[in-house]
Write an enzyme that holds these catalytic residues in place. Structure first.
Site, mmCIF file in Angstrom:
data_model
loop_
_atom_site.group_PDB
_atom_site.id
_atom_site.type_symbol
_atom_site.label_atom_id
_atom_site.label_comp_id
_atom_site.label_asym_id
_atom_site.label_seq_id
_atom_site.Cartn_x
_atom_site.Cartn_y
_atom_site.Cartn_z
ATOM 1 N N LYS A 96 -8.895 5.142 -19.544
ATOM 2 C CA LYS A 96 -8.972 5.787 -21.010
ATOM 3 C C LYS A 96 -7.794 5.581 -21.861
ATOM 4 O O LYS A 96 -7.484 4.605 -22.196
ATOM 5 C CB LYS A 96 -9.715 7.140 -21.064
ATOM 6 C CG LYS A 96 -10.878 7.178 -19.798
ATOM 7 C CD LYS A 96 -12.128 6.512 -19.914
ATOM 8 C CE LYS A 96 -12.853 6.201 -18.773
ATOM 9 N NZ LYS A 96 -13.289 7.572 -18.055
ATOM 10 N N ARG A 148 0.906 -1.079 0.164
ATOM 11 C CA ARG A 148 0.012 0.058 -0.104
ATOM 12 C C ARG A 148 0.804 1.432 0.024
ATOM 13 O O ARG A 148 0.584 2.298 -0.710
ATOM 14 C CB ARG A 148 -0.892 0.022 1.102
ATOM 15 C CG ARG A 148 -1.666 1.319 1.467
ATOM 16 C CD ARG A 148 -2.888 1.488 2.154
ATOM 17 N NE ARG A 148 -2.821 0.320 3.176
ATOM 18 C CZ ARG A 148 -2.074 0.704 4.527
ATOM 19 N NH1 ARG A 148 -1.457 1.947 4.690
ATOM 20 N NH2 ARG A 148 -2.034 -0.094 5.775
HETATM 21 C C1 LIG Z 1 -14.051 7.966 -16.905
HETATM 22 C C2 LIG Z 1 -13.511 9.494 -16.396
HETATM 23 C C3 LIG Z 1 -13.356 9.526 -15.029
HETATM 24 C C4 LIG Z 1 -13.294 8.483 -14.094
HETATM 25 O O1 LIG Z 1 -12.610 7.212 -13.899
HETATM 26 P P1 LIG Z 1 -12.584 5.938 -13.713
HETATM 27 O O2 LIG Z 1 -11.443 5.379 -14.137
HETATM 28 O O3 LIG Z 1 -13.737 5.465 -14.487
HETATM 29 O O4 LIG Z 1 -12.861 5.871 -12.308
HETATM 30 C C5 LIG Z 1 -13.068 10.611 -14.515
HETATM 31 N N1 LIG Z 1 -12.733 11.853 -15.513
HETATM 32 C C6 LIG Z 1 -13.007 11.737 -16.818
HETATM 33 C C7 LIG Z 1 -12.973 12.824 -17.498
HETATM 34 C C8 LIG Z 1 -13.478 10.383 -17.075
HETATM 35 O O5 LIG Z 1 -13.809 10.392 -18.590
#
Ligand SMILES: *Cc1c(COP(=O)(O)O)cnc(C)c1O
Length: 378
Positions: free
Chosen positions: A195, A46
């Site tokens: 993403k 952690r």
């Molecule tokens: C998807 C997204 C998040 C959240 O991220 P997770 O990995 O799904 O928890 C935050 N900000 C933006 C702009 C996103 O597209």
């Protein structure tokens, strides 16, 4: 060194003992102490894990940051940043915000005494006007979701300096490959690495980069105290994803530019939101400040019935949430990614029942257009 090259290099020289080209997955919870009061630098995963650290250090280099931090999701990363504030503090935030972030702010952190003002952060005057004596930070998305408005970080950062505020930039849609928020005056950048960074629709992860060492120390204290850290396997997958960030985004942007033009010329499409189009209000600013326009497109069809037709009839393009991966995905923000935004705000922002959002992948562009064409025209 070009950032595409830096990205490929992450983890390359980590294992000096064997010379392994990729960083090993240190699938361990704990580490043996060499002696009383001694440490190898790692005590417990952690607090620190070598695979995670290779990712954190690599990300810090990509963003010109003092330190990087990896979390179990983008939301965990944003949650960790909110722990920098205390009851009574106020934040000015982008109104056209990712739905999950809006839910975290309004439904959870308001219970702990934080307050949030939603403003159009492309309008610097509006940002300045929203600052109160209790304001501690401005939180922006560098390119917003789903309507792709571009925030002028350089100008907003002067408002922040004048008022002694932290500037936090969610740079998920652009990544360091296209824009480095810390170079433009932000103190902290945050990413849903799920993403573009991991980039293969196979990992949920979050990343934070912090410009100043003292602030980074506070963020580390919270990361270690709260513990929503990224595991070694997912750290490794995120590193592997980042290595191809440059070529993926080059291809995705090239596809997106062609598809945006094609959509704009189609008789059943009413409006196309893509900052690479000259008709987009932020086109000129983004051309100056960013190395590219990204690969997200939003568009309005002429009738609501067409929304369902497109979502059901596209074959190559999957009807799914998320974005940024190699596979193209399409979604309907009003009922999916943005369902948690209050309906009146959603309507004012233009997130309506004819708006679709397309995340353009790395497939052949003609195949993607053919898929859209048959779904629109059948
Ligand atoms: C998807 C997204 C998040 C959240 O991220 P997770 O990995 O799904 O928890 C935050 N900000 C933006 C702009 C996103 O597209």
């Amino acid at each position: 060194m070009n950032i595409a090259t830096q990205a490929v290099q992450i983890g390359l020289e980590w294992d000096t003992r064997t010379g392994a080209v990729t960083v090993p997955i240190y699938q361990t919870a704990t580490f043996r102490h060499p002696g009383l009061g001694q440490s190898t630098g790692y005590d417990y995963s952690r607090s620190g894990n070598p695979t995670r650290q290779a990712l954190e250090d690599g990300m810090a280099r990509l963003d010109n940051a003092a330190r990087g931090f990896a979390y179990s999701s983008g939301m965990a990363a944003i949650t960790n940043l909110l722990l920098l504030f205390r009851a009574g503090d106020h934040l000015v935030v982008t109104e056209d915000l990712y739905g999950g972030t809006c839910r975290l702010f309004d439904s959870i952190f308001t219970r702990y005494g934080l307050s949030f003002s939603y403003v159009d952060t492309t309008d610097t005057q509006a940002v300045r006007a929203a600052v109160r004596p209790s304001t501690k930070a401005v939180f922006v998305e560098t390119l917003t979701n789903p309507l792709l408005k571009f925030a002028d970080l350089a100008t907003i950062s002067t408002v922040c300096k004048d008022n002694n505020l932290l500037l936090i930039a969610d740079n998920t849609f652009l990544t360091p490959y296209l824009l480095r928020p810390l170079d433009l005056g932000a103190d902290i950048a945050v990413y849903s690495a799920t993403k573009y960074l991991a980039g293969h629709n196979d990992t949920v992860a979050g990343l934070v980069t912090v410009k100043e060492p003292a602030l980074a120390e506070q963020v580390y204290f919270h990361q270690n105290s709260v513990g929503a850290v990224l595991g070694p396997q997912d750290s490794w997958l995120t590193i592997r994803g980042i290595k191809t960030l440059g070529i993926r985004l080059d291809r995705q942007q090239k596809n997106a530019a062609v598809i945006a033009e094609w959509l704009a010329a189609h008789p059943r499409i009413k409006k196309v939101f893509y900052p690479g189009l000259e008709s987009h209000p932020d086109h000129a600013l983004m051309k100056r400040e960013s190395r590219g326009f990204g690969a997200m497109i939003a568009f309005e069809v002429d009738k609501h019935e067409l929304v369902e037709q497109i979502l059901l009839k596209t074959n190559l393009i999957s009807f799914a949430e998320s974005l940024g991966g190699v596979e193209s995905l399409i979604t309907f923000p009003e009922v999916q990614t943005h369902a948690d935004i209050p309906p009146d705000l959603r309507a004012r922002l233009g997130i309506n029942d004819v708006l679709l959002r397309l995340s353009v992948g790395i497939e052949d562009c003609n195949d993607l257009i053919e898929d859209l064409r048959q779904a629109l025209e059948s």
